[in-house]
Design an enzyme around this catalytic site. Structure first.
Site, PDB file in Angstrom:
ATOM      1  N   CYS A  97       0.806  -1.219   0.000  1.00 23.25           N
ATOM      2  CA  CYS A  97       0.000   0.000   0.000  1.00 23.25           C
ATOM      3  C   CYS A  97       0.840   1.271   0.000  1.00 23.25           C
ATOM      4  O   CYS A  97       0.544   2.213  -0.738  1.00 23.25           O
ATOM      5  CB  CYS A  97      -0.989   0.001   1.161  1.00 23.25           C
ATOM      6  SG  CYS A  97      -0.247  -0.003   2.821  1.00 23.25           S
ATOM      7  N   HIS A 148      -2.575   0.962   7.173  1.00 24.25           N
ATOM      8  CA  HIS A 148      -2.869   0.868   5.744  1.00 24.25           C
ATOM      9  C   HIS A 148      -3.098   2.278   5.232  1.00 24.25           C
ATOM     10  O   HIS A 148      -3.572   3.151   5.976  1.00 24.25           O
ATOM     11  CB  HIS A 148      -4.115   0.003   5.522  1.00 24.25           C
ATOM     12  CG  HIS A 148      -4.403  -0.281   4.090  1.00 24.25           C
ATOM     13  ND1 HIS A 148      -3.607  -1.119   3.326  1.00 24.25           N
ATOM     14  CD2 HIS A 148      -5.391   0.160   3.270  1.00 24.25           C
ATOM     15  CE1 HIS A 148      -4.106  -1.180   2.108  1.00 24.25           C
ATOM     16  NE2 HIS A 148      -5.179  -0.412   2.048  1.00 24.25           N
ATOM     17  N   HIS A 160      -6.326   2.147  -3.450  1.00 28.03           N
ATOM     18  CA  HIS A 160      -5.298   1.554  -2.584  1.00 28.03           C
ATOM     19  C   HIS A 160      -4.897   0.178  -3.079  1.00 28.03           C
ATOM     20  O   HIS A 160      -5.521  -0.377  -3.974  1.00 28.03           O
ATOM     21  CB  HIS A 160      -5.803   1.475  -1.135  1.00 28.03           C
ATOM     22  CG  HIS A 160      -6.993   0.578  -0.954  1.00 28.03           C
ATOM     23  ND1 HIS A 160      -6.982  -0.502  -0.098  1.00 28.03           N
ATOM     24  CD2 HIS A 160      -8.235   0.593  -1.500  1.00 28.03           C
ATOM     25  CE1 HIS A 160      -8.162  -1.097  -0.118  1.00 28.03           C
ATOM     26  NE2 HIS A 160      -8.944  -0.445  -0.971  1.00 28.03           N
TER      27      HIS A 160
END
Length: 188
Positions: A97, A148, A160
């Site tokens: 990510c 994240h 993402h």
């Protein structure tokens, strides 16, 4: 038109769309990997994308418009859609990510951002969740020590590299993301 002309046109259109070479900024007319003008004096006064380096981010004299940000993020999505998640990965064979955010900001906006989610979390200006805008980084606390990150493509959805589905678009209003939401940072 002849059959050969139609086939040639179709091949040209097919080859001209889709994947942008890694390191290419979509709006840059020069060779791949060239950043936008480094100082306002080197750039056209009307070029809203020109800026100067300041730490890890480029300071824009006039940031890209919301429409430009959305177009670049749509291009990034189309180029990277379905790329699998790979912890530590940074290419089309697999990406995590934070590396994906680095690629998006570097290749599509000409901005350098830190490599890790924790470093990215320390960057930019904090923004209330109710005031998120296209291009804002959105962070989630997904475990006791794990985070994240994604980038908002509008006020409701973010792009993402998902650990389960690879590069994708998700809704900020999904119960999982609502529960794990941590903060939003504006970097330009």
């Amino acid at each position: 038109m002849t059959k050969g002309t139609l086939i040639g046109l179709a091949l040209f259109l097919f080859a001209g769309c889709g994947t942008v070479e890694r390191g290419t900024i979509p709006w840059e007319e020069n060779s791949p990997g060239n950043p936008p003008a480094s100082t306002p004096s080197d750039a056209d006064e009307n070029d809203t994308r020109s800026g100067k380096e300041s730490g890890t981010f480029v300071e824009y004299s006039m940031p890209p418009s919301v429409q430009e940000k959305q177009e670049f993020l749509e291009l990034a999505y189309n180029d990277w859609k379905g790329t699998p998640y790979l912890l530590g990965g940074s290419g089309y064979d697999g990406i995590d990510c934070s590396a994906f955010m680095q690629v998006v900001f570097e290749d599509y906006f000409g901005m350098q951002i830190p490599r890790t989610t924790r470093e990215q979390l320390q960057s930019g200006k904090e923004v209330k969740k109710s005031q998120v805008l296209t291009g804002d980084l959105v962070f989630f606390k997904t475990g006791r020590t794990t985070y994240h990150v994604g980038v908002m493509i509008n006020r409701d959805k973010f792009l993402h590299a998902s650990t389960t589905n690879g590069v994708k678009i998700s809704g900020l209003d999904h119960p999982y993301w609502m529960e794990t939401y941590l903060t939003t940072k504006r970097v330009f």
